[in-house]
Design an enzyme around this catalytic site. Structure first.
Site, PDB file in Angstrom:
ATOM      1  N   ASN A  56      14.043  19.569  18.030  1.00 25.26           N
ATOM      2  CA  ASN A  56      12.974  19.764  19.019  1.00 25.26           C
ATOM      3  C   ASN A  56      12.186  18.473  19.189  1.00 25.26           C
ATOM      4  O   ASN A  56      12.481  17.464  18.550  1.00 25.26           O
ATOM      5  CB  ASN A  56      12.071  20.937  18.607  1.00 25.26           C
ATOM      6  CG  ASN A  56      11.439  20.695  17.243  1.00 25.26           C
ATOM      7  OD1 ASN A  56      10.676  19.756  17.055  1.00 25.26           O
ATOM      8  ND2 ASN A  56      11.789  21.535  16.269  1.00 25.26           N
ATOM      9  N   PRO A  88      14.584  30.594   7.099  1.00 26.12           N
ATOM     10  CA  PRO A  88      13.471  31.128   6.302  1.00 26.12           C
ATOM     11  C   PRO A  88      12.147  30.649   6.888  1.00 26.12           C
ATOM     12  O   PRO A  88      12.073  29.557   7.458  1.00 26.12           O
ATOM     13  CB  PRO A  88      13.711  30.512   4.915  1.00 26.12           C
ATOM     14  CG  PRO A  88      14.590  29.328   5.142  1.00 26.12           C
ATOM     15  CD  PRO A  88      15.399  29.629   6.366  1.00 26.12           C
TER      16      PRO A  88
HETATM   17  O1  C5P Z   1       4.997  31.620  14.782  1.00 23.48           O
HETATM   18  P1  C5P Z   1       5.620  30.453  14.055  1.00 23.48           P
HETATM   19  O2  C5P Z   1       6.495  30.928  12.949  1.00 23.48           O
HETATM   20  O3  C5P Z   1       6.296  29.483  14.968  1.00 23.48           O
HETATM   21  O4  C5P Z   1       4.385  29.687  13.366  1.00 23.48           O
HETATM   22  C1  C5P Z   1       4.279  28.311  13.292  1.00 23.48           C
HETATM   23  C2  C5P Z   1       3.754  27.890  11.961  1.00 23.48           C
HETATM   24  O5  C5P Z   1       4.636  28.328  10.934  1.00 23.48           O
HETATM   25  C3  C5P Z   1       3.688  26.407  11.779  1.00 23.48           C
HETATM   26  O6  C5P Z   1       2.643  26.126  10.881  1.00 23.48           O
HETATM   27  C4  C5P Z   1       5.037  26.066  11.175  1.00 23.48           C
HETATM   28  O7  C5P Z   1       5.015  24.862  10.429  1.00 23.48           O
HETATM   29  C5  C5P Z   1       5.289  27.252  10.292  1.00 23.48           C
HETATM   30  N1  C5P Z   1       6.697  27.627  10.189  1.00 23.48           N
HETATM   31  C6  C5P Z   1       7.342  27.513   8.970  1.00 23.48           C
HETATM   32  N2  C5P Z   1       8.661  27.919   8.844  1.00 23.48           N
HETATM   33  C7  C5P Z   1       9.329  28.413   9.883  1.00 23.48           C
HETATM   34  C8  C5P Z   1       8.688  28.540  11.131  1.00 23.48           C
HETATM   35  C9  C5P Z   1       7.369  28.139  11.251  1.00 23.48           C
HETATM   36  O8  C5P Z   1       6.743  27.030   8.014  1.00 23.48           O
HETATM   37  N3  C5P Z   1      10.579  28.771   9.734  1.00 23.48           N
END
Ligand code: C5P
Length: 403
Positions: free
Chosen positions: A210, A309
């Protein structure tokens, strides 16, 4: 943003070949808003001329305590009294020995002894000189006297040897000088940060990623270091330099996939604050091909995805309490295209964390600027548009109060 605005810095130069880098340092300090007054030892003038330093700083350069062109020749001793800091780069072994003993036999050493402001030294010398017991005694004494010693670095030396003793690069000295002036509101605290994108392989040459640049996460790492914390940075693929690396207070682990980021992060949860800034891929390819997938006419391959995860969620599950506060204090990030506040508030509750920071778009990816919406149990608070480092400093202030 200028991080040294209104700061008056006496820039001392002693006699060493690294002095050829000091004009660049002066320029960088001034770019950050500092006014720079140069004082040189006689030996330093063999390596860089006072005219160069004068032309760059716009201030007269002082080299001698016996300068009868100055009306009140005590006036330049006063220089250090008006200064916010004296920074000496390069600081030679000889000068450091002198300062550690409180000797004052030229203008620069006299200024240091007469000062009532902090003193920062960037040593530069040959490896043997740095490692010599006498120099190490000087360094220890200077530490004991609360003098900040920046570096030195290891690497190629002007004498042809390789080893410790090189002066830090001007950008590193400037970065550490800026850090020196920040309030140490996280002294003794450990901060864990995920930053950047992840990359999910399709085959050995292709993958899904991304637009995250990593800039916000790296800015938070720098701001936490400036505030005195020990930082563990888990970085997805991005080219950014490790902030304040020469301080030795940051450990960086480079990872590629969400799975790797998950493993590295979960192994480091013994910390006071966790900032989940990384833009972690939600899915990865179930079975990445071992060899490059060949094009077969117009047919496109069907990729099967599996969920990655959730790193933040899993760290949040490990939270304990320490002194009545959550340990680690978890901060999530949210980049939403619509209804930022509602989505961020929902995310905060769903992940069971005390704070979510929303990026107020639309163009935050890759930009040096951003604006934030900080959401916690009390509601939301906007941090106005600014450079990411400035936003990071403000965010660190908010979080420091929470812990
Ligand atoms: O809703 P979402 O899962 O995208 O939330 C974003 C937040 O969760 C961010 O802080 C991102 O770094 C964290 N995140 C994570 N692991 C994931 C997805 C998101 O730590 N697999």
């Amino acid at each position: 943003m200028q991080s040294l605005l209104n700061k008056k810095i006496v820039l001392g130069i002693s006699g060493g070949i690294a002095a050829y880098k000091t004009p660049e340092l002066a320029r960088q300090l001034m770019q950050e808003g500092a006014s720079v007054q140069v004082v040189m030892t006689e030996a330093a003038t063999q390596f860089v001329t006072p005219v160069t330093m004068q032309a760059l700083t716009g201030n007269p350069v002082y080299t001698s305590q016996w300068d009868n062109s100055v009306a009140n020749n005590m006036a330049h001793i006063e220089l250090s009294r008006k200064a916010d800091a004296i920074l000496i780069a390069p600081a030679s072994a000889d000068l450091m020995a002198k300062l550690s003993l409180g000797l004052a036999d030229d203008l620069l050493s006299t200024l240091c002894l007469a000062r009532d402001c902090p003193l920062l030294l960037a040593p530069a010398m040959n490896k043997q000189m740095w490692e010599h017991a006498a120099t190490q005694r000087s360094v220890q004494r200077l530490h004991d006297d609360s003098v900040a010693v920046l570096g030195p670095a290891s690497g190629f030396q002007a004498c042809g040897e390789v080893g410790i003793g090189r002066m830090l690069e001007p950008s590193e000295i400037a970065e550490q000088t800026i850090a020196f002036f920040q309030k140490k509101i996280l002294r003794g605290k450990k901060v864990l940060i995920t930053a950047g994108p992840t990359f999910e392989a399709i085959d050995p040459v292709r993958g899904i990623t991304n637009h995250s640049s990593g800039k916000m996460g790296f800015a938070i790492a720098r701001a936490a270091l400036e505030a005195g914390a020990q930082v563990q940075l888990i970085a997805g693929p991005c080219d950014l330099p490790t902030p304040l690396e020469a301080t030795g207070k940051i450990t960086r682990t480079n990872v590629t996939s969400a799975k790797e980021m998950h493993t590295a992060t979960l192994a480091a949860t013994d910390c006071d604050i966790f900032f989940a800034v990384a833009a972690v891929a939600d899915w990865s390819v179930a079975k990445p091909a071992k060899e490059k997938i060949k094009r077969q006419g117009k047919e496109a391959p069907n990729l099967e995805f599996i969920a990655n995860p959730d790193i933040l969620l899993d760290v949040a599950k490990t939270v304990k309490t320490k002194g009545g506060k959550p340990y680690p204090y978890c901060v999530g990030f949210a980049a939403e295209s619509t209804n930022l506040e509602a989505h961020a508030q929902e995310k905060r509750k769903r992940k069971g964390i005390p704070m979510v920071v929303g990026n107020i778009g639309p163009d935050t990816f890759g930009s040096d600027l951003n604006q934030l919406l900080v959401i916690d149990e009390n509601g939301s608070k906007k941090i106005a548009k600014a450079e990411k480092l400035e936003l990071a400093r403000q965010l660190i202030q908010l979080v420091a109060k929470k812990i």
